[in-house]
Design an enzyme around this catalytic site. Structure first.
Site, PDB file in Angstrom:
ATOM      1  N   PHE A 126       0.847  -1.191   0.000  1.00 27.48           N
ATOM      2  CA  PHE A 126       0.000   0.000   0.000  1.00 27.48           C
ATOM      3  C   PHE A 126       0.886   1.245   0.000  1.00 27.48           C
ATOM      4  O   PHE A 126       1.860   1.325   0.753  1.00 27.48           O
ATOM      5  CB  PHE A 126      -0.924   0.002   1.217  1.00 27.48           C
ATOM      6  CG  PHE A 126      -1.966   1.066   1.153  1.00 27.48           C
ATOM      7  CD1 PHE A 126      -2.975   1.001   0.211  1.00 27.48           C
ATOM      8  CD2 PHE A 126      -1.931   2.147   2.017  1.00 27.48           C
ATOM      9  CE1 PHE A 126      -3.945   2.001   0.130  1.00 27.48           C
ATOM     10  CE2 PHE A 126      -2.888   3.152   1.938  1.00 27.48           C
ATOM     11  CZ  PHE A 126      -3.896   3.078   0.993  1.00 27.48           C
ATOM     12  N   ASP A 197       1.335  -5.228   8.346  1.00 29.33           N
ATOM     13  CA  ASP A 197       0.219  -4.295   8.274  1.00 29.33           C
ATOM     14  C   ASP A 197      -1.061  -5.126   8.175  1.00 29.33           C
ATOM     15  O   ASP A 197      -1.254  -5.891   7.218  1.00 29.33           O
ATOM     16  CB  ASP A 197       0.382  -3.393   7.047  1.00 29.33           C
ATOM     17  CG  ASP A 197      -0.693  -2.313   6.962  1.00 29.33           C
ATOM     18  OD1 ASP A 197      -1.789  -2.515   7.531  1.00 29.33           O
ATOM     19  OD2 ASP A 197      -0.453  -1.286   6.305  1.00 29.33           O
ATOM     20  N   TYR A 222     -10.870   1.684  11.035  1.00 29.50           N
ATOM     21  CA  TYR A 222     -12.066   2.142  10.326  1.00 29.50           C
ATOM     22  C   TYR A 222     -12.518   1.228   9.195  1.00 29.50           C
ATOM     23  O   TYR A 222     -13.546   1.495   8.564  1.00 29.50           O
ATOM     24  CB  TYR A 222     -11.875   3.563   9.792  1.00 29.50           C
ATOM     25  CG  TYR A 222     -10.665   3.781   8.916  1.00 29.50           C
ATOM     26  CD1 TYR A 222     -10.673   3.435   7.580  1.00 29.50           C
ATOM     27  CD2 TYR A 222      -9.510   4.349   9.440  1.00 29.50           C
ATOM     28  CE1 TYR A 222      -9.567   3.637   6.778  1.00 29.50           C
ATOM     29  CE2 TYR A 222      -8.403   4.565   8.653  1.00 29.50           C
ATOM     30  CZ  TYR A 222      -8.427   4.206   7.317  1.00 29.50           C
ATOM     31  OH  TYR A 222      -7.326   4.406   6.527  1.00 29.50           O
ATOM     32  N   LYS A 223     -11.795   0.145   8.927  1.00 31.05           N
ATOM     33  CA  LYS A 223     -12.221  -0.776   7.875  1.00 31.05           C
ATOM     34  C   LYS A 223     -13.121  -1.845   8.503  1.00 31.05           C
ATOM     35  O   LYS A 223     -14.250  -1.567   8.892  1.00 31.05           O
ATOM     36  CB  LYS A 223     -11.015  -1.360   7.157  1.00 31.05           C
ATOM     37  CG  LYS A 223     -10.131  -0.315   6.462  1.00 31.05           C
ATOM     38  CD  LYS A 223      -9.035  -0.973   5.666  1.00 31.05           C
ATOM     39  CE  LYS A 223      -7.963  -0.043   5.161  1.00 31.05           C
ATOM     40  NZ  LYS A 223      -8.370   1.188   4.511  1.00 31.05           N
ATOM     41  N   ARG A 371     -13.061  -3.415  -6.944  1.00 34.72           N
ATOM     42  CA  ARG A 371     -12.751  -4.079  -5.683  1.00 34.72           C
ATOM     43  C   ARG A 371     -14.010  -4.209  -4.830  1.00 34.72           C
ATOM     44  O   ARG A 371     -14.737  -3.239  -4.622  1.00 34.72           O
ATOM     45  CB  ARG A 371     -11.675  -3.270  -4.941  1.00 34.72           C
ATOM     46  CG  ARG A 371     -10.951  -4.034  -3.862  1.00 34.72           C
ATOM     47  CD  ARG A 371      -9.810  -3.213  -3.316  1.00 34.72           C
ATOM     48  NE  ARG A 371     -10.287  -1.990  -2.657  1.00 34.72           N
ATOM     49  CZ  ARG A 371      -9.643  -1.365  -1.669  1.00 34.72           C
ATOM     50  NH1 ARG A 371      -8.493  -1.849  -1.233  1.00 34.72           N
ATOM     51  NH2 ARG A 371     -10.114  -0.269  -1.130  1.00 34.72           N
TER      52      ARG A 371
END
Length: 412
Positions: A126, A197, A222-223, A371
């Site tokens: 990422f 991560d 927050y995911k 996605r």
């Protein structure tokens, strides 16, 4: 035999986690497949935040640091996160962002491995992880070595120059999962420390940091953890490293005695030294409350459902979208895939926008990836069926080929 709508309804009736959907507030009629970017809002969260704002802040004022237990909130939230990632409560700290926590962990790991100057990572990691690594490398005079997003390439690049291996457990584009235990063993055998991560793992996969003998990990709130936009992140430091860790953001909440107000910094014992400044209390309270949706949930069962949803999506795409030029950009093997599926298509952006206009939310990642994240607590099998059904309609009609869908927005 092709799957039917009734088949998916029957799957939902047999789903042991079906009742968890009622723990969330979802717009009527919307299919939300973007929990891998921003989780849905837990239904009880507005009342908790109203209590925090009107009562703890509005009435309690500064007294709430003691009376409402604000001062110990990071540790309480960390204990909830730890239970979801296979860690002990005293190995996790919550606060700051994923990027800030990665900066702390990378800096600490380099200090723990003097004499080595290479940060090893994958080219497809990422971007914020790569950017933070570049900043840390500049500060420490280190070098970044990039390898292809492949476990064998990672293993081949491990040598006695590598100080830190930094990988994302689930690739944000493809959803491919690394073998955390195996790669950690390989890195440690080569004398390197590992940083994982967990942004696309925590809350959707059965993660076992302690069982994998992990060194460090970071992840966001927050995911799949549903803590709300910009929710605080977490950092994990294995207990064996904690008393030797020195992270560079030596703020007062990471001090051994923050309210002694002495001049010189002395790190707090254990994981508390990974704190920095005053925590963002309101967002921390939201995350604390949001994590209650996992009460009573078996993480192995959660993982099985996520695999089932992804398998169903891939099967329906194969059955119904074969003529429209879609590719499968994620592993078909469920053991090698996280809780998301990537489709590829040259017009992926416009197709996603057409889906969103129809009440089905996924997202797009360059260059051609549609996605879809399958958050097992609230996504149903019938949602998957409906998504592929609408995709087929959009492609058959050419509905996606409109200026309003082709024009790129700031957030994709």
């Amino acid at each position: 035999m092709r799957l039917t709508k009734q088949d998916c309804i029957d799957m939902d009736q047999r789903d042991p986690l079906a009742a968890c959907r009622d723990r969330f507030t979802l717009p009527q009629g919307e299919v939300y497949l973007d929990g891998n970017s921003l989780g849905a809002m837990p239904a009880h969260l507005p009342a908790r935040m109203q209590q925090a704002i009107a009562g703890e802040w509005g009435t309690g004022l500064i007294r709430s640091w003691n009376d409402a237990g604000w001062i110990d909130l990071p540790q309480r939230v960390a204990a909830k996160v730890a239970a979801l990632i296979g860690a002990s409560a005293d190995e996790v700290m919550v606060g700051d962002s994923t990027s800030v926590n990665l900066f702390k962990a990378l800096s600490a790991a380099l200090r723990l491995n003097p004499g080595r100057k290479v940060i090893l990572t994958e080219e497809g990691n990422f971007p914020t992880d790569l950017y933070i690594a570049q900043g840390v490398a500049e500060l420490f005079g280190a070098e970044i070595r990039y390898v292809p997003s492949d476990a064998s390439a990672v293993a081949d690049a491990l040598d006695d120059s590598v100080a830190v291996l930094m990988l994302t457990h689930v690739n944000y584009r493809s959803g491919r999962v690394y073998d955390m235990a195996g790669i950690t063993r390989q890195a440690q055998a080569a004398g390197a420390l590992c940083i994982w991560d967990l942004a696309h793992s925590a809350g959707a996969l059965h993660v076992e940091l302690d069982a994998c003998n992990a060194d460090f990990a970071v992840g966001c709130g927050y995911k799949y953890l549903n803590g709300g936009p910009g929710a605080p992140a977490f950092v994990y430091v294995a207990r064996r490293h904690q008393e030797h860790v020195r992270q560079p953001l030596s703020g007062w909440h990471g001090h051994a005695q923050p309210f002694a107000f002495v001049k010189d910094y002395q790190p707090a014992p254990g994981i508390n030294r990974m704190q920095c400044g005053t925590p963002p209390l309101l967002s921390m309270l939201a995350l604390d409350s949001a994590l209650d949706v996992f009460d009573g949930v078996d993480m192995a069962q959660l993982r099985t459902k996520s695999q089932d949803l992804c398998d169903l999506f891939i099967r329906l795409v194969d059955e119904r979208l074969g003529e429209y030029g879609f590719g499968i950009g994620s592993p078909r093997d469920r053991e090698l895939r996280g809780s998301q599926v990537a489709l590829t298509h040259p017009e992926g952006y416009a197709i996603v926008q057409a889906l969103i206009a129809r009440g089905i939310t996924g997202d797009f990642r360059m260059p051609d990836i549609l996605r879809f994240g399958f958050a097992p607590l609230y996504v149903r099998h019938i949602d998957v069926y409906h998504t592929v059904d609408v995709l087929a309609q959009i492609m058959a009609s050419g509905e996606w080929n409109q200026e309003k869908f082709l024009t790129r927005k700031a957030v994709t």
